[in-house]
Design a protein around this motif. Sequence first.
Motif, PDB file in Angstrom:
ATOM      1  N   ALA A  54       0.859  -1.180   0.000  1.00 23.61           N
ATOM      2  CA  ALA A  54       0.000   0.000   0.000  1.00 23.61           C
ATOM      3  C   ALA A  54       0.893   1.227   0.000  1.00 23.61           C
ATOM      4  CB  ALA A  54      -0.899   0.024   1.227  1.00 23.61           C
ATOM      5  N   GLN A  55       0.413   2.297  -0.591  1.00 21.35           N
ATOM      6  CA  GLN A  55       1.128   3.564  -0.538  1.00 21.35           C
ATOM      7  C   GLN A  55       0.519   4.402   0.575  1.00 21.35           C
ATOM      8  OE1 GLN A  55       0.895   5.257  -4.478  1.00 21.35           O
ATOM      9  NE2 GLN A  55       2.797   4.250  -5.066  1.00 21.35           N
ATOM     10  N   ILE A  56       1.389   5.026   1.354  1.00 19.17           N
ATOM     11  CA  ILE A  56       0.967   5.909   2.434  1.00 19.17           C
ATOM     12  C   ILE A  56       1.600   7.259   2.179  1.00 19.17           C
ATOM     13  CG2 ILE A  56       1.048   6.320   4.918  1.00 19.17           C
ATOM     14  CD1 ILE A  56       1.224   3.282   5.270  1.00 19.17           C
ATOM     15  N   VAL A  57       0.797   8.309   2.216  1.00 16.72           N
ATOM     16  CA  VAL A  57       1.286   9.658   1.928  1.00 16.72           C
ATOM     17  C   VAL A  57       1.316  10.468   3.220  1.00 16.72           C
ATOM     18  CG1 VAL A  57       0.869  11.772   0.615  1.00 16.72           C
ATOM     19  CG2 VAL A  57       0.313   9.550  -0.393  1.00 16.72           C
ATOM     20  N   LEU A  58       2.454  11.103   3.472  1.00 17.38           N
ATOM     21  CA  LEU A  58       2.620  12.023   4.590  1.00 17.38           C
ATOM     22  C   LEU A  58       3.218  13.299   4.033  1.00 17.38           C
ATOM     23  CD1 LEU A  58       2.561  12.673   7.613  1.00 17.38           C
ATOM     24  CD2 LEU A  58       4.857  11.689   7.767  1.00 17.38           C
ATOM     25  N   ASP A  59       2.477  14.390   4.181  1.00 22.25           N
ATOM     26  CA  ASP A  59       2.840  15.645   3.533  1.00 22.25           C
ATOM     27  C   ASP A  59       2.941  15.359   2.033  1.00 22.25           C
ATOM     28  OD1 ASP A  59       2.794  17.017   5.981  1.00 22.25           O
ATOM     29  OD2 ASP A  59       4.881  16.492   6.379  1.00 22.25           O
ATOM     30  N   ASP A  60       4.052  15.611   1.406  1.00 24.47           N
ATOM     31  CA  ASP A  60       4.186  15.322  -0.022  1.00 24.47           C
ATOM     32  C   ASP A  60       5.058  14.097  -0.279  1.00 24.47           C
ATOM     33  OD1 ASP A  60       2.575  17.431  -0.870  1.00 24.47           O
ATOM     34  OD2 ASP A  60       4.235  18.852  -0.825  1.00 24.47           O
ATOM     35  N   GLN A  61       5.332  13.321   0.754  1.00 24.58           N
ATOM     36  CA  GLN A  61       6.183  12.143   0.631  1.00 24.58           C
ATOM     37  C   GLN A  61       5.325  10.880   0.528  1.00 24.58           C
ATOM     38  OE1 GLN A  61       9.680  12.232   0.560  1.00 24.58           O
ATOM     39  NE2 GLN A  61       9.329  14.435   0.402  1.00 24.58           N
ATOM     40  N   VAL A  62       5.696   9.988  -0.386  1.00 26.19           N
ATOM     41  CA  VAL A  62       4.979   8.737  -0.566  1.00 26.19           C
ATOM     42  C   VAL A  62       5.831   7.605   0.002  1.00 26.19           C
ATOM     43  CG1 VAL A  62       3.965   7.118  -2.224  1.00 26.19           C
ATOM     44  CG2 VAL A  62       3.834   9.589  -2.645  1.00 26.19           C
ATOM     45  N   TYR A  63       5.250   6.810   0.871  1.00 25.16           N
ATOM     46  CA  TYR A  63       5.908   5.662   1.471  1.00 25.16           C
ATOM     47  C   TYR A  63       5.205   4.394   0.995  1.00 25.16           C
ATOM     48  CZ  TYR A  63       7.868   9.138   4.638  1.00 25.16           C
ATOM     49  OH  TYR A  63       8.517  10.221   5.154  1.00 25.16           O
ATOM     50  N   VAL A  64       5.919   3.278   1.005  1.00 26.79           N
ATOM     51  CA  VAL A  64       5.334   1.997   0.623  1.00 26.79           C
ATOM     52  C   VAL A  64       5.336   1.091   1.847  1.00 26.79           C
ATOM     53  CG1 VAL A  64       5.547  -0.039  -0.844  1.00 26.79           C
ATOM     54  CG2 VAL A  64       6.060   2.224  -1.778  1.00 26.79           C
ATOM     55  N   LEU A  65       4.151   0.603   2.200  1.00 26.71           N
ATOM     56  CA  LEU A  65       4.004  -0.374   3.264  1.00 26.71           C
ATOM     57  C   LEU A  65       3.914  -1.740   2.608  1.00 26.71           C
ATOM     58  CD1 LEU A  65       3.416  -0.961   6.323  1.00 26.71           C
ATOM     59  CD2 LEU A  65       1.003  -0.935   5.671  1.00 26.71           C
ATOM     60  N   ARG A  66       4.766  -2.662   3.035  1.00 25.90           N
ATOM     61  CA  ARG A  66       4.787  -3.992   2.415  1.00 25.90           C
ATOM     62  C   ARG A  66       4.670  -5.057   3.487  1.00 25.90           C
ATOM     63  NH1 ARG A  66       9.095  -7.564   0.799  1.00 25.90           N
ATOM     64  NH2 ARG A  66      10.611  -6.019   1.452  1.00 25.90           N
ATOM     65  N   ILE A  67       3.826  -6.062   3.223  1.00 26.11           N
ATOM     66  CA  ILE A  67       3.718  -7.235   4.085  1.00 26.11           C
ATOM     67  C   ILE A  67       4.610  -8.305   3.471  1.00 26.11           C
ATOM     68  CG2 ILE A  67       2.193  -8.987   5.067  1.00 26.11           C
ATOM     69  CD1 ILE A  67      -0.137  -7.009   4.658  1.00 26.11           C
TER      70      ILE A  67
END
Length: 53
Positions: free
Chosen positions: A30-43
């Motif tokens: 899943a992609q998680i956005v904080l401010d203008d930064q995109v993070y990837v959460l992976r199981i």
Amino acid sequence: MMNQAVSTANAVPALPQHNAVELTGGGKTAQIVLDDQVYVLRITRAGKLILTK
């Protein structure tokens, strides 16, 4: 056995809890956005979570 009243004066509010499988829509990422930064959460295959930028 008597029930004791629990004081809420020092109680810590419950933290929000999110199901990782729901966050990924049943998939593995899943992609998680904080401010203008995109993070990837992976199981992972081992059932662990990895959060990367």
